[in-house]
Scaffold this motif. Structure first.
Motif, PDB file in Angstrom:
ATOM      1  N   PRO A  18      60.640  65.545 -68.610  1.00 38.21           N
ATOM      2  CA  PRO A  18      62.170  65.611 -68.626  1.00 38.21           C
ATOM      3  C   PRO A  18      62.732  64.940 -67.251  1.00 38.21           C
ATOM      4  O   PRO A  18      63.867  65.073 -66.875  1.00 38.21           O
ATOM      5  N   PHE A  19      61.966  64.008 -66.733  1.00 34.68           N
ATOM      6  CA  PHE A  19      62.289  63.175 -65.537  1.00 34.68           C
ATOM      7  C   PHE A  19      61.687  61.767 -65.745  1.00 34.68           C
ATOM      8  O   PHE A  19      60.880  61.223 -66.645  1.00 34.68           O
ATOM      9  N   ALA A  20      62.052  60.999 -64.818  1.00 35.72           N
ATOM     10  CA  ALA A  20      61.728  59.535 -64.990  1.00 35.72           C
ATOM     11  C   ALA A  20      60.187  59.355 -64.646  1.00 35.72           C
ATOM     12  O   ALA A  20      59.555  60.126 -64.302  1.00 35.72           O
ATOM     13  N   GLY A  22      56.836  57.900 -63.405  1.00 31.70           N
ATOM     14  CA  GLY A  22      56.285  57.782 -61.817  1.00 31.70           C
ATOM     15  C   GLY A  22      56.501  58.866 -60.906  1.00 31.70           C
ATOM     16  O   GLY A  22      55.925  58.678 -59.909  1.00 31.70           O
ATOM     17  N   GLY A  23      57.300  59.883 -61.492  1.00 32.51           N
ATOM     18  CA  GLY A  23      57.623  60.899 -60.501  1.00 32.51           C
ATOM     19  C   GLY A  23      56.451  62.098 -60.873  1.00 32.51           C
ATOM     20  O   GLY A  23      55.572  61.871 -61.787  1.00 32.51           O
ATOM     21  N   PRO A  24      56.368  63.120 -60.125  1.00 32.02           N
ATOM     22  CA  PRO A  24      55.305  63.875 -60.007  1.00 32.02           C
ATOM     23  C   PRO A  24      55.136  64.791 -61.417  1.00 32.02           C
ATOM     24  O   PRO A  24      54.038  64.928 -62.041  1.00 32.02           O
ATOM     25  N   SER A  25      56.092  65.153 -62.166  1.00 30.67           N
ATOM     26  CA  SER A  25      55.994  65.780 -63.482  1.00 30.67           C
ATOM     27  C   SER A  25      55.357  64.730 -64.619  1.00 30.67           C
ATOM     28  O   SER A  25      54.461  64.994 -65.396  1.00 30.67           O
ATOM     29  N   ASP A  26      55.724  63.488 -64.582  1.00 33.42           N
ATOM     30  CA  ASP A  26      55.294  62.433 -65.223  1.00 33.42           C
ATOM     31  C   ASP A  26      53.701  62.253 -64.953  1.00 33.42           C
ATOM     32  O   ASP A  26      52.907  61.960 -65.758  1.00 33.42           O
ATOM     33  N   VAL A  27      53.389  62.110 -63.570  1.00 42.47           N
ATOM     34  CA  VAL A  27      51.913  62.003 -63.104  1.00 42.47           C
ATOM     35  C   VAL A  27      51.174  63.036 -63.680  1.00 42.47           C
ATOM     36  O   VAL A  27      49.883  63.035 -64.111  1.00 42.47           O
ATOM     37  N   HIS A  74      57.462  70.785 -67.997  1.00 43.71           N
ATOM     38  CA  HIS A  74      58.436  71.423 -67.163  1.00 43.71           C
ATOM     39  C   HIS A  74      57.824  72.160 -65.930  1.00 43.71           C
ATOM     40  O   HIS A  74      56.873  72.898 -66.009  1.00 43.71           O
ATOM     41  N   HIS A  75      58.717  72.269 -65.030  1.00 41.64           N
ATOM     42  CA  HIS A  75      58.316  73.316 -64.022  1.00 41.64           C
ATOM     43  C   HIS A  75      59.559  74.290 -63.554  1.00 41.64           C
ATOM     44  O   HIS A  75      60.259  74.588 -64.610  1.00 41.64           O
ATOM     45  N   LEU A  76      59.636  74.795 -62.429  1.00 36.72           N
ATOM     46  CA  LEU A  76      60.622  76.042 -62.358  1.00 36.72           C
ATOM     47  C   LEU A  76      61.935  75.604 -62.556  1.00 36.72           C
ATOM     48  O   LEU A  76      62.693  76.533 -62.758  1.00 36.72           O
ATOM     49  N   HIS A 138      67.454  63.411 -54.844  1.00 37.23           N
ATOM     50  CA  HIS A 138      67.029  64.479 -55.605  1.00 37.23           C
ATOM     51  C   HIS A 138      67.083  64.021 -57.122  1.00 37.23           C
ATOM     52  O   HIS A 138      67.499  62.837 -57.364  1.00 37.23           O
ATOM     53  N   ALA A 139      66.491  64.818 -57.854  1.00 39.71           N
ATOM     54  CA  ALA A 139      66.445  64.449 -59.194  1.00 39.71           C
ATOM     55  C   ALA A 139      67.376  65.070 -60.160  1.00 39.71           C
ATOM     56  O   ALA A 139      66.927  65.547 -61.466  1.00 39.71           O
ATOM     57  N   GLY A 140      68.563  65.652 -59.673  1.00 41.69           N
ATOM     58  CA  GLY A 140      69.434  66.017 -60.556  1.00 41.69           C
ATOM     59  C   GLY A 140      69.717  67.614 -60.148  1.00 41.69           C
ATOM     60  O   GLY A 140      68.597  68.247 -59.426  1.00 41.69           O
ATOM     61  N   GLY A 142      69.215  71.322 -59.779  1.00 44.08           N
ATOM     62  CA  GLY A 142      68.436  72.280 -60.367  1.00 44.08           C
ATOM     63  C   GLY A 142      66.860  71.733 -60.226  1.00 44.08           C
ATOM     64  O   GLY A 142      65.946  72.427 -60.464  1.00 44.08           O
ATOM     65  N   SER A 143      66.708  70.461 -60.221  1.00 46.12           N
ATOM     66  CA  SER A 143      65.503  69.830 -59.885  1.00 46.12           C
ATOM     67  C   SER A 143      64.821  70.451 -58.595  1.00 46.12           C
ATOM     68  O   SER A 143      65.339  70.806 -57.732  1.00 46.12           O
ATOM     69  N   ASN A 144      63.457  70.316 -58.656  1.00 46.24           N
ATOM     70  CA  ASN A 144      62.769  71.187 -57.195  1.00 46.24           C
ATOM     71  C   ASN A 144      63.420  70.259 -56.294  1.00 46.24           C
ATOM     72  O   ASN A 144      63.640  70.853 -54.925  1.00 46.24           O
ATOM     73  N   ALA A 145      63.371  68.846 -56.136  1.00 42.56           N
ATOM     74  CA  ALA A 145      63.788  68.039 -55.113  1.00 42.56           C
ATOM     75  C   ALA A 145      65.376  68.757 -54.682  1.00 42.56           C
ATOM     76  O   ALA A 145      65.604  68.551 -53.514  1.00 42.56           O
ATOM     77  N   HIS A 146      66.289  69.025 -55.495  1.00 47.24           N
ATOM     78  CA  HIS A 146      67.500  69.408 -55.274  1.00 47.24           C
ATOM     79  C   HIS A 146      67.651  70.848 -54.642  1.00 47.24           C
ATOM     80  O   HIS A 146      68.123  71.111 -54.006  1.00 47.24           O
ATOM     81  N   ARG A 166      67.440  60.161 -61.535  1.00 45.51           N
ATOM     82  CA  ARG A 166      67.037  60.845 -62.969  1.00 45.51           C
ATOM     83  C   ARG A 166      65.383  61.389 -62.806  1.00 45.51           C
ATOM     84  O   ARG A 166      64.865  61.559 -63.893  1.00 45.51           O
ATOM     85  N   GLY A 167      64.923  61.164 -61.499  1.00 42.33           N
ATOM     86  CA  GLY A 167      63.709  61.725 -61.179  1.00 42.33           C
ATOM     87  C   GLY A 167      63.164  61.225 -59.881  1.00 42.33           C
ATOM     88  O   GLY A 167      63.960  60.375 -59.307  1.00 42.33           O
ATOM     89  N   THR A 168      62.351  62.028 -59.183  1.00 41.61           N
ATOM     90  CA  THR A 168      61.938  61.416 -57.915  1.00 41.61           C
ATOM     91  C   THR A 168      61.109  60.349 -58.024  1.00 41.61           C
ATOM     92  O   THR A 168      60.943  59.758 -56.911  1.00 41.61           O
ATOM     93  N   GLY A 169      60.451  59.879 -58.907  1.00 41.58           N
ATOM     94  CA  GLY A 169      60.014  58.363 -59.142  1.00 41.58           C
ATOM     95  C   GLY A 169      60.940  57.430 -58.469  1.00 41.58           C
ATOM     96  O   GLY A 169      60.566  56.659 -57.535  1.00 41.58           O
ATOM     97  N   PRO A 170      61.946  57.045 -59.164  1.00 38.28           N
ATOM     98  CA  PRO A 170      63.179  56.008 -58.601  1.00 38.28           C
ATOM     99  C   PRO A 170      63.561  56.511 -57.066  1.00 38.28           C
ATOM    100  O   PRO A 170      63.847  55.815 -56.468  1.00 38.28           O
ATOM    101  N   ASP A 185      59.989  65.861 -51.718  1.00 42.65           N
ATOM    102  CA  ASP A 185      59.258  65.855 -53.285  1.00 42.65           C
ATOM    103  C   ASP A 185      58.108  66.578 -53.422  1.00 42.65           C
ATOM    104  O   ASP A 185      57.436  66.931 -52.291  1.00 42.65           O
ATOM    105  N   GLN A 186      57.565  66.979 -54.516  1.00 41.83           N
ATOM    106  CA  GLN A 186      56.467  67.343 -54.496  1.00 41.83           C
ATOM    107  C   GLN A 186      55.001  66.734 -53.936  1.00 41.83           C
ATOM    108  O   GLN A 186      55.001  65.303 -54.044  1.00 41.83           O
ATOM    109  N   SER A 187      54.148  67.425 -53.566  1.00 39.58           N
ATOM    110  CA  SER A 187      52.990  66.683 -52.878  1.00 39.58           C
ATOM    111  C   SER A 187      52.382  65.686 -53.661  1.00 39.58           C
ATOM    112  O   SER A 187      52.053  64.676 -53.013  1.00 39.58           O
TER     113      SER A 187
HETATM  114  C1  MLT Z   1      60.067  64.620 -61.103  1.00 38.04           C
HETATM  115  O1  MLT Z   1      58.990  64.469 -61.901  1.00 38.04           O
HETATM  116  O2  MLT Z   1      61.159  63.596 -60.976  1.00 38.04           O
HETATM  117  C2  MLT Z   1      60.550  65.875 -60.375  1.00 38.04           C
HETATM  118  O3  MLT Z   1      59.534  66.777 -60.987  1.00 38.04           O
HETATM  119  C3  MLT Z   1      61.896  66.167 -60.355  1.00 38.04           C
HETATM  120  C4  MLT Z   1      62.039  67.122 -59.288  1.00 38.04           C
HETATM  121  O4  MLT Z   1      62.049  68.439 -59.926  1.00 38.04           O
HETATM  122  O5  MLT Z   1      62.066  67.303 -58.182  1.00 38.04           O
END
Ligand code: MLT
Length: 309
Positions: A18-20, A22-27, A74-76, A138-140, A142-146, A166-170, A185-187
């Protein structure tokens, strides 16, 4: 059990991120999805359905056929969303079938290299004085980064200028190129950039320092009351037959035991859950507890659900 469930999966599986890209969820999705696909004998194809802090991707899963061929990582934020969004088109408590927990890890607060403070000691007093002039990506909502940006602001008693992506990748790309000042951002994706000297780490949100970033203090060590652990899980739509969920859970477990997957997690400062938490029930329990936790803590912080598009 429906007859088709016995031959599941009968075609490639779509894994919604649910994110762009290159970000942590994508990885995490690509790493785990690739292994699961090999176990299941069908390809798992990642589909980035980004937008609205991860709720656009969740909406897509909620309306998908409950046959196990469409999944969501998805995450928290999935659990925090009902406390932030007044216009969700699905009921978070009932729309999803938890398949299994994946990883848990900290966030890393980092700044662009051109930012004057060179360490946490210099950063926190600087941030208190300059917050409104500092942009934090941040990534919107409610995202972790937000959530990390909000918690950091609360801990320091300030408000940063937020910039949504749209994600912490961009967002990370813009931090590296100096377009934004800060990103929590996530580690998973922060560590490689810090090790490559592309950005500067100020603090980790865990209670202990990370082995992979031994010189970066915890926020608490730096006198800032910020602690945050994020976690990812895998979901199917509600109504997915139990044998299909069990098969997916088995494939996920195999991925979480794989030495290559484990090594990648370790080098990114994140960890798989202990094996006792790999059941579908443990995931459901955590998910429900987190919905209640975020509802209470965001309400206590005076944050109410808004209509967000
Ligand atoms: C992402 O993959 O872009 C992150 O999981 C977004 C976030 O929640 O910070």
């Amino acid at each position: 059990m429906p007859a088709w469930a016995q031959s599941f999966p009968s075609k490639p599986i779509a894994l919604i991120v649910p994110f762009a890209a290159g970000g942590p969820s994508d990885v995490i999705a690509r790493l785990v999805g690739d292994h699961m696909g090999r176990t299941l004998g069908q390809q798992i194809l990642v589909e980035n359905v980004a937008g609205a802090g991860g709720t656009a991707g969740a909406r897509r899963l909620a309306s998908a056929e409950p046959d196990g061929h469409t999944l969501l990582i998805h995450h928290l934020a999935l659990a925090a969303a009902p406390a932030l969004y007044g216009n969700l088109t699905y009921d978070t408590r009932t729309a999803f079938a938890p398949v299994g927990l994946i990883n848990a890890g900290p966030m890393v607060l980092a700044g662009k290299l051109a930012l004057p403070p060179v360490d946490a000691k210099a950063f926190f007093p600087y941030a208190k004085l300059q917050a409104e002039k500092l942009t934090i990506a941040h990534a919107g909502i409610g995202s972790n980064a937000h959530l990390c940006a909000v918690l950091l602001g609360q801990a320091l008693g300030v408000k940063f200028t937020q910039v949504a992506y749209r994600g912490t990748g961009p967002a990370m790309n813009d931090l590296v190129s100096g377009q934004v000042d800060l990103l929590c951002d996530q580690s998973t994706t922060a560590v490689p950039q810090i090790q490559g000297d592309k950005i500067r780490a100020y603090a980790v949100t865990s209670l202990q320092r990370l082995d992979v970033l031994p010189n970066t203090p915890t926020a608490r060590e730096s006198g800032t009351d910020l602690e945050m652990t994020i976690w990812h899980g895998l979901y199917a739509p509600k109504g997915t037959p139990a044998p299909v969920l069990d098969k997916l859970n088995g494939a996920l477990r195999a991925a979480l035991k794989d030495p290559t997957v484990l090594e990648r997690f370790k080098s990114a400062g994140t960890q798989v859950f202990p094996e006792s938490d790999w059941t579908r029930e443990a995931h459901a329990k955590r998910f429900n507890a987190e919905i209640a936790k975020w509802a209470a803590s965001l309400q206590a912080a005076g944050i109410t659900p808004q209509n967000v598009n």
